[in-house]
Scaffold this active site. Sequence first.
Site, PDB file in Angstrom:
ATOM      1  N   TYR A 150       0.851  -1.206   0.000  1.00  0.00           N
ATOM      2  CA  TYR A 150       0.000   0.000   0.000  1.00  0.00           C
ATOM      3  C   TYR A 150       0.882   1.251   0.000  1.00  0.00           C
ATOM      4  O   TYR A 150       0.656   2.179  -0.789  1.00  0.00           O
ATOM      5  CB  TYR A 150      -0.931  -0.006   1.220  1.00  0.00           C
ATOM      6  N   LYS A 201       1.210   4.091  -2.924  1.00  0.00           N
ATOM      7  CA  LYS A 201       0.883   5.503  -2.698  1.00  0.00           C
ATOM      8  C   LYS A 201       2.097   6.408  -2.967  1.00  0.00           C
ATOM      9  O   LYS A 201       1.928   7.571  -3.338  1.00  0.00           O
ATOM     10  CB  LYS A 201       0.312   5.706  -1.298  1.00  0.00           C
TER      11      LYS A 201
HETATM   12  P1  NAD Z   1     -13.205   3.053   0.718  1.00  0.00           P
HETATM   13  O1  NAD Z   1     -12.755   1.644   0.766  1.00  0.00           O
HETATM   14  O2  NAD Z   1     -14.229   3.512   1.687  1.00  0.00           O
HETATM   15  O3  NAD Z   1     -13.684   3.408  -0.757  1.00  0.00           O
HETATM   16  C1  NAD Z   1     -12.927   3.017  -1.875  1.00  0.00           C
HETATM   17  C2  NAD Z   1     -13.845   2.833  -3.050  1.00  0.00           C
HETATM   18  O4  NAD Z   1     -13.046   2.420  -4.177  1.00  0.00           O
HETATM   19  C3  NAD Z   1     -14.886   1.727  -2.825  1.00  0.00           C
HETATM   20  O5  NAD Z   1     -16.190   2.220  -3.100  1.00  0.00           O
HETATM   21  C4  NAD Z   1     -14.493   0.630  -3.808  1.00  0.00           C
HETATM   22  O6  NAD Z   1     -15.593  -0.096  -4.326  1.00  0.00           O
HETATM   23  C5  NAD Z   1     -13.774   1.424  -4.896  1.00  0.00           C
HETATM   24  N1  NAD Z   1     -12.863   0.596  -5.700  1.00  0.00           N
HETATM   25  C6  NAD Z   1     -12.026  -0.375  -5.259  1.00  0.00           C
HETATM   26  N2  NAD Z   1     -11.426  -0.961  -6.304  1.00  0.00           N
HETATM   27  C7  NAD Z   1     -11.859  -0.340  -7.425  1.00  0.00           C
HETATM   28  C8  NAD Z   1     -11.603  -0.511  -8.812  1.00  0.00           C
HETATM   29  N3  NAD Z   1     -10.755  -1.455  -9.263  1.00  0.00           N
HETATM   30  N4  NAD Z   1     -12.230   0.304  -9.692  1.00  0.00           N
HETATM   31  C9  NAD Z   1     -13.108   1.235  -9.256  1.00  0.00           C
HETATM   32  N5  NAD Z   1     -13.415   1.424  -7.956  1.00  0.00           N
HETATM   33  C10 NAD Z   1     -12.785   0.651  -7.040  1.00  0.00           C
HETATM   34  O7  NAD Z   1     -11.883   3.940   0.870  1.00  0.00           O
HETATM   35  P2  NAD Z   1     -11.659   5.465   1.294  1.00  0.00           P
HETATM   36  O8  NAD Z   1     -11.184   5.475   2.689  1.00  0.00           O
HETATM   37  O9  NAD Z   1     -12.804   6.303   0.892  1.00  0.00           O
HETATM   38  O10 NAD Z   1     -10.393   5.793   0.378  1.00  0.00           O
HETATM   39  C11 NAD Z   1     -10.465   6.517  -0.832  1.00  0.00           C
HETATM   40  C12 NAD Z   1      -9.054   6.817  -1.262  1.00  0.00           C
HETATM   41  O11 NAD Z   1      -8.373   7.522  -0.225  1.00  0.00           O
HETATM   42  C13 NAD Z   1      -8.207   5.576  -1.542  1.00  0.00           C
HETATM   43  O12 NAD Z   1      -7.335   5.845  -2.630  1.00  0.00           O
HETATM   44  C14 NAD Z   1      -7.404   5.415  -0.272  1.00  0.00           C
HETATM   45  O13 NAD Z   1      -6.209   4.706  -0.486  1.00  0.00           O
HETATM   46  C15 NAD Z   1      -7.161   6.854   0.091  1.00  0.00           C
HETATM   47  N6  NAD Z   1      -6.843   7.098   1.487  1.00  0.00           N
HETATM   48  C16 NAD Z   1      -7.699   6.720   2.476  1.00  0.00           C
HETATM   49  C17 NAD Z   1      -7.338   6.981   3.790  1.00  0.00           C
HETATM   50  C18 NAD Z   1      -8.228   6.594   4.949  1.00  0.00           C
HETATM   51  O14 NAD Z   1      -7.763   6.706   6.101  1.00  0.00           O
HETATM   52  N7  NAD Z   1      -9.457   6.168   4.722  1.00  0.00           N
HETATM   53  C19 NAD Z   1      -6.125   7.619   4.086  1.00  0.00           C
HETATM   54  C20 NAD Z   1      -5.308   7.990   3.043  1.00  0.00           C
HETATM   55  C21 NAD Z   1      -5.664   7.736   1.743  1.00  0.00           C
END
Ligand code: NAD
Length: 265
Positions: free
Chosen positions: A160, A164
Site C-alpha cells: 500500500y 501511494k
Molecule cells: P473506501 O474503501 O471507503 O472506498 C474506496 C472505493 O473504491 C470503494 O467504493 C471501492 O468499491 C472502490 N474501488 C475499489 N477498487 C476499485 C476498482 N478497481 N475500480 C473502481 N473502484 C474501485 O476507501 P476510502 O477510505 O474512501 O479511500 C479513498 C481513497 O483515499 C483511496 O485511494 C485510499 O487509499 C485513500 N486514502 C484513504 C485513507 C483513509 O484513512 N481512509 C487515508 C489515506 C488515503
Amino acid sequence: MGRVSGRSCIVTGAAQGIGRAIGEALLNEGAEVCFADINGAKVAEVAEANKRRLGDSATRVTHAQVDVTQRDSVQEMIAHTVETFGKIDVKFNNAGVNKPMNFLDVTEDNWNFIMGVNGLGCMIGMQEAARQMIAQGTGGKIINTASVASRQGFDNVAPYCASKWAVVSLTQSGARDLAKHNITVTGFAPGVVATEMWEQVDQDLMKIGAAERPGQAMEEFSSEILRGRVATPGDITGTTTFLASPDSDYMTGQIVMIDGGMTLV
Ligand code: NAD
C-alpha cells in the site's frame, strides 16, 4: 455561482467514503459529477440519492460502473461522461484498496492487487482523462489521491505504501508531461479518515496478529495527529474542491497533505 460551477468532473471510488464526499462537495459548488465505482449497484444508489437531493439540478449527476485497472472500462466511463455533460474538466483518481499483510508474508497476489488498483489504476485514469482533455483542447485538472503512506513507510502495509509513493511519482511525471496541454496534475494526502476502508484494515490487522482488539490499530496510527482526532471525509473536501477550482490554477505537480499534522514532511 459555486466554486466549480459548470465544471464536468469524474470521481472514481465514489460509492462510499472519501470519493462520495468529494463528489457531493463538488455538486454543492455547482459542478456536474459522474460518480464512478467498481460497485455498480452502490454507486447507482449514491447517484440517485444525489439526484433526489438536487431536485431541479438532478441533471448535474450521473454515474458509471468502472474497474480502474481495465483500460476499456475507463474509456467507457469517460465516453459516458462526455456524452452526458459534453466534456471533462476534472478527473479525480481516487479509487484505492488496501489489504494488510506482515512484510514477510506479502505475496505476489497481494502486491499485484494493491499496485494494480492504486498504481496502474491511477496511471490509466490519468492517461485516458488527459487524452480526452487534449482532444477537447480545453486543458483540465487531474487530481490523485495519495496518503500519509506516500510520505512514510508503515509496517504491515508495505505494498500500500509503495503504491501511494507511486501516486506521488505519477503526479510529478504527469505534471511535467501534460503541462504543454494546459493540464495540471495535483494530489492530496489524507492521514487517517474514518471510512469503510479503515474498518476493513482494522479487521485485517487483527487477523494477521498486528492488533488485538477492534479500534486499536486506528488509535495507534492516529496517536500522533496534532489536531487530536481522526478525519471525517468532510475534513478532506474543502481541499479537494479547491484543487478542482480555478483558485488552484497555478498549482501543479504538488501533493497537499490533509492529515491533521500526522506527518510533517
Ligand atoms: P473506501 O474503501 O471507503 O472506498 C474506496 C472505493 O473504491 C470503494 O467504493 C471501492 O468499491 C472502490 N474501488 C475499489 N477498487 C476499485 C476498482 N478497481 N475500480 C473502481 N473502484 C474501485 O476507501 P476510502 O477510505 O474512501 O479511500 C479513498 C481513497 O483515499 C483511496 O485511494 C485510499 O487509499 C485513500 N486514502 C484513504 C485513507 C483513509 O484513512 N481512509 C487515508 C489515506 C488515503
